[in-house]
Design a protein around this motif. Structure first.
Motif, PDB file in Angstrom:
ATOM      1  N   GLU A  39       0.534  -1.039   0.086  1.00  0.00           N
ATOM      2  CA  GLU A  39       0.403   0.156   0.209  1.00  0.00           C
ATOM      3  C   GLU A  39       1.135   1.207  -0.562  1.00  0.00           C
ATOM      4  O   GLU A  39       0.523   2.180  -0.755  1.00  0.00           O
ATOM      5  N   ILE A  40       1.855   1.262   1.146  1.00  0.00           N
ATOM      6  CA  ILE A  40       2.199   2.408   0.976  1.00  0.00           C
ATOM      7  C   ILE A  40       3.462   2.670  -0.277  1.00  0.00           C
ATOM      8  O   ILE A  40       3.254   3.437  -0.791  1.00  0.00           O
ATOM      9  N   TRP A  41       4.038   2.179  -0.888  1.00  0.00           N
ATOM     10  CA  TRP A  41       4.787   2.019  -1.944  1.00  0.00           C
ATOM     11  C   TRP A  41       3.573   1.462  -3.985  1.00  0.00           C
ATOM     12  O   TRP A  41       4.354   1.672  -4.499  1.00  0.00           O
ATOM     13  N   GLN A  42       2.393   1.154  -3.746  1.00  0.00           N
ATOM     14  CA  GLN A  42       1.571   1.605  -4.658  1.00  0.00           C
ATOM     15  C   GLN A  42       1.609   0.106  -5.245  1.00  0.00           C
ATOM     16  O   GLN A  42       1.552   0.552  -6.693  1.00  0.00           O
ATOM     17  N   ARG A  43       1.832  -0.725  -4.576  1.00  0.00           N
ATOM     18  CA  ARG A  43       2.333  -1.703  -5.384  1.00  0.00           C
ATOM     19  C   ARG A  43       0.527  -2.459  -5.845  1.00  0.00           C
ATOM     20  O   ARG A  43      -0.495  -2.033  -5.528  1.00  0.00           O
ATOM     21  N   THR A  44       0.211  -3.094  -7.318  1.00  0.00           N
ATOM     22  CA  THR A  44      -1.214  -3.489  -7.674  1.00  0.00           C
ATOM     23  C   THR A  44      -1.142  -5.227  -6.700  1.00  0.00           C
ATOM     24  O   THR A  44      -0.356  -5.292  -6.501  1.00  0.00           O
ATOM     25  N   GLU A  45      -2.758  -5.307  -7.017  1.00  0.00           N
ATOM     26  CA  GLU A  45      -2.975  -6.925  -6.153  1.00  0.00           C
ATOM     27  C   GLU A  45      -2.242  -7.792  -7.327  1.00  0.00           C
ATOM     28  O   GLU A  45      -1.507  -9.005  -6.055  1.00  0.00           O
ATOM     29  N   GLN A  46      -1.845  -7.696  -7.821  1.00  0.00           N
ATOM     30  CA  GLN A  46      -0.830  -9.023  -8.630  1.00  0.00           C
ATOM     31  C   GLN A  46       0.514  -9.185  -8.511  1.00  0.00           C
ATOM     32  O   GLN A  46       1.207  -9.686  -7.817  1.00  0.00           O
ATOM     33  N   GLN A  47       0.949  -7.201  -8.314  1.00  0.00           N
ATOM     34  CA  GLN A  47       2.472  -7.863  -8.141  1.00  0.00           C
ATOM     35  C   GLN A  47       2.554  -8.117  -6.807  1.00  0.00           C
ATOM     36  O   GLN A  47       3.543  -8.561  -6.535  1.00  0.00           O
ATOM     37  N   VAL A  48       1.344  -7.881  -5.749  1.00  0.00           N
ATOM     38  CA  VAL A  48       1.780  -8.068  -3.859  1.00  0.00           C
ATOM     39  C   VAL A  48       2.049  -9.593  -4.463  1.00  0.00           C
ATOM     40  O   VAL A  48       2.263 -10.271  -3.358  1.00  0.00           O
ATOM     41  N   ARG A  49       0.882 -10.086  -5.229  1.00  0.00           N
ATOM     42  CA  ARG A  49       0.306 -11.970  -5.153  1.00  0.00           C
ATOM     43  C   ARG A  49       1.812 -12.117  -5.416  1.00  0.00           C
ATOM     44  O   ARG A  49       2.386 -13.247  -5.699  1.00  0.00           O
TER      45      ARG A  49
END
Length: 361
Positions: free
Chosen positions: A303-313
């Motif tokens: 959230e802090i670095w604005q990663r997308t949901e797929q990037q997080v996964r």
């Protein structure tokens, strides 16, 4: 407790935390709401400190302080091992959340978090939820994991542990999946419950334990095929997965272990660093907790670095690669997995650019 006595608890420690090098420890009190909390910032060389808020009925302030110091140090290791631009922090609120938790108390706590001006971002932990974070967020913007954000991180933590198990199973038994493996999950709350579901879906045989009857009842309603034991630690299984509070691995309990692999979501699983050698001497592979359980941090940190949901996964899934590398190096050199992981952490911290005390980026 006087200020001098509080300082002595910090600076005159004779345990391993005495040399941990915490940057800042904040004692928080709001008499109107009954809030007593401690926020510990361990290291911000890689970025702002991030760690959950634990709401727990500690027996003493000393016990609470020890826990928050250990947990915040673990968060530094977790973020560095995962390659994240984040530092390590943690907070504890002292008391029984079922008795003490109120919106006013959470608002007051949020104001203390806000006073740190972004050096510390908070999230959920034992005793706190995304709904609680929504209330805290009314007093500070330095909070992640709210319902308006990425939400509860329990599944991401469980998925990271699941992927870590894959790496350990491949190196230990040559298995590319967990089908047919026997796993004992200790603690079936918001992380352990998800882990049980992932394991069962892949065909593992699962045994569980939890001191809370309600948690067991909830799990059995969703997964009636699991086996319930009074204790998971000494179950005759392939993998022991501690997913409750830490410190379950002691010289006494290591002697009772029947598992070949230890891989779980609990923080600070070892009573102290000497226990790692005892595990190795018994031929038990320990996946360092701060590596295996980084999925939740990866999610809320995104959230802090604005990663997308797929990037997080994808980032969470790569925990398997990190574990595989650590265990491979440990096997090749005869070193402890925790030592290999610690070296990775220290190298990344040493290479970090020093940050000013008030910096958020």
């Amino acid at each position: 407790m006087t200020v001098v006595e509080q300082a002595n608890l910090l600076f005159d420690r004779t345990d391993e935390l005495g040399t941990a090098g915490h940057e800042q420890v904040v004692l928080c009190q709001d008499k109107a709401t009954g809030l007593q909390a401690i926020i510990a910032i361990h290291d911000t060389r890689l970025g702002p400190a991030l760690g959950g808020t634990r709401f727990y009925p500690y027996a003493s302030e000393s016990q609470a302080l020890t826990d928050v110091l250990r947990l915040s140090q673990g968060m530094t290791h977790k973020a560095a091992a995962a390659g994240m631009a984040l530092g390590g922090g943690k907070a504890v609120i002292i008391g029984d959340p079922s008795d003490l938790k109120t919106p006013d108390l959470l608002h007051a706590y949020g104001r203390f978090v806000d006073s740190l001006s972004g050096r510390y971002y908070t999230a959920a932990d034992v005793g706190t939820t995304s709904a609680d974070l929504d209330l805290i967020a009314s007093s500070t913007g330095f909070v992640v994991g709210t319902n308006k954000g990425s939400g509860d991180s329990g599944y991401s933590t469980a998925y990271g542990v699941f992927r870590a198990m894959h790496a350990a199973a491949e190196l230990t038994w040559g298995k590319t999946a967990l089908a047919g493996c026997t796993v004992a999950v200790e603690g079936v709350g918001k992380v352990g419950g998800h882990l049980v579901g992932l394991l069962l879906a892949e065909g593992a045989e699962v045994t569980v334990s939890d001191p809370t009857d309600a948690a067991i009842a909830r799990l059995l309603k969703e997964h009636p095929g699991v086996t319930v034991r009074h204790a998971a630690l000494d179950a005759p299984v392939d993998i022991y997965a501690p997913c409750a509070l830490g410190g379950t691995l002691t010289p006494a309990t290591v002697a009772e272990l029947q598992a070949t692999v230890v891989c779980g979501a609990a923080n600070n699983q070892l009573l102290d660093s000497s226990v790692a050698s005892l595990l190795q001497s018994r031929g038990i592979t320990w996946v360092p907790d701060f590596v295996a359980n980084a999925g939740g941090l990866i999610q809320v940190g995104g959230e802090i670095w604005q990663r997308t949901e797929q990037q997080v996964r994808d980032d969470v899934s790569r925990i398997a690669e990190t574990v595989h590398s650590i265990l491979t190096q440990a096997q090749a050199t005869g070193r402890l997995p925790g030592q290999v992981a610690a070296d990775i952490v220290e190298e990344r911290l040493a290479a970090a650019t020093p940050r000013s005390p008030g910096s958020q980026s």
